[in-house]
Scaffold this active site. Structure first.
Site, short mmCIF file in Angstrom:
data_model
loop_
_atom_site.label_atom_id
_atom_site.label_comp_id
_atom_site.label_asym_id
_atom_site.label_seq_id
_atom_site.Cartn_x
_atom_site.Cartn_y
_atom_site.Cartn_z
N SER A 152 0.87 -1.18 0.00
CA SER A 152 0.00 0.00 0.00
C SER A 152 0.90 1.23 0.00
O SER A 152 2.07 1.15 0.41
CB SER A 152 -0.86 -0.03 1.27
N TYR A 165 -1.92 -1.07 10.10
CA TYR A 165 -1.99 -1.41 8.68
C TYR A 165 -0.74 -0.91 7.95
O TYR A 165 -0.09 -1.65 7.21
CB TYR A 165 -3.26 -0.79 8.07
#
Ligand code: NDP
Length: 251
Positions: A152, A165
């Protein structure tokens, strides 16, 4: 990315997709099957995986097999068991797309709860790693295996509120780099999908207009390219499925 693959790009390839039940993983599984691969679907929901397998059969592609693993509770032994189940069905793995993942809490570091922190690390890092370790022998049996992790933008540049995350995706980038350096016969890379219309994205940005986002299908050229021969000897790299897209909310 503009890429026009041969329709038989993935013929004779055996590819395992994790988190194949929904979102990007579901689309990747269908796409790999459409381009000729024998696809193995891994996830935690038998019902959802079966639906994907049925969709693959309806395409007229090679029927897919299902493998069940709940990453949140999986032990090292569970990962080894799944790897044995896979090895009993296929002689090698030409591709492994690590796509399963969870978002956790969007909250400052001070407020990240231990339960959520542990779950994100367990799913995105620990189980992903132990599964990779258990599957490496099968991947190394392929002539030119392709191992793809999902990263990401917050796994390259930390951003406030993205907590566990973001840290888990930094770990993913690290895992990819170490493995790429260790194996010369195996290609190891990351894909950053960029903001994509899925349930994970909707939970991160509930007020966003999802119609302004790319769909999983829009990303598939890169997912195909990295699994096929056209990406040549590329390894140790982190690719953007939406190059130039500014991270953040779609406005
Ligand atoms: P989705 O939430 O749509 O899909 C996630 C997949 O992971 C599902 O198949 C889900 O299974 C599976 N999964 C979640 N928890 C577990 C678990 N405990 N055990 C086994 N499988 C599990 O997300 P996306 O498709 O959006 O995300 C796919 C990947 O892309 C993730 O790694 C994500 O971090 C990454 N990504 C996504 C972006 C986006 O904008 N969408 C942007 C950047 C990265 P189930 O169907 O059972 O819930």
């Amino acid at each position: 990315m503009y890429y026009q693959p041969q329709t038989n790009l993935l013929q004779n390839r055996i590819i395992l997709v994790t988190g194949a039940s929904d979102g990007i993983g579901r689309e990747a599984a269908l796409t790999y099957a459409r381009y000729g691969a024998q696809v193995l679907l891994l996830g935690r929901s038998e019902e959802k995986l079966r639906q994907v397998a049925n969709d693959i059969t309806r395409l007229g592609a090679i029927p897919a097999s299902l493998f069940l693993l709940d990453y949140a509770s999986a032990t090292v032994e569970d990962c080894q068991r799944v790897a044995r189940e896979i090895a009993a069905q296929v002689p090698r793995l030409d591709g492994l797309l690590h796509n399963a993942g969870v978002l956790g809490e969007i909250a400052p570091m001070m407020e990240q709860t231990p339960e959520c922190w542990r779950e994100v690390m367990q799913v995105n890092v620990n189980t992903t790693f132990f599964l990779t370790q258990a599957l490496l022998p099968l991947l190394l049996k392929a002539e030119a295996g392709s191992l793809v992790f999902t990263t990401s933008s917050v796994g390259r540049q930390g951003r406030a509120q993205w907590g566990a995350y973001a840290v888990s995706k930094f770990a993913t980038e690290g895992m990819m780099q170490v493995l790429a350096d260790e194996y010369k016969s195996l290609r190891v890379n990351c894909i950053n999908p960029g903001g994509t219309r899925t349930k994970m994205r909707a939970s991160a940005f509930p007020t966003e207009d999802a119609d302004k986002l790319k769909t999983p299908a829009d990303l598939m050229p890169l997912y195909l390219w990295l699994m096929g021969d056209d990406s040549g000897r590329k390894t140790g790299m982190s690719f953007d499925a939406q190059p130039g897209r500014k991270p953040g909310i779609a406005e």
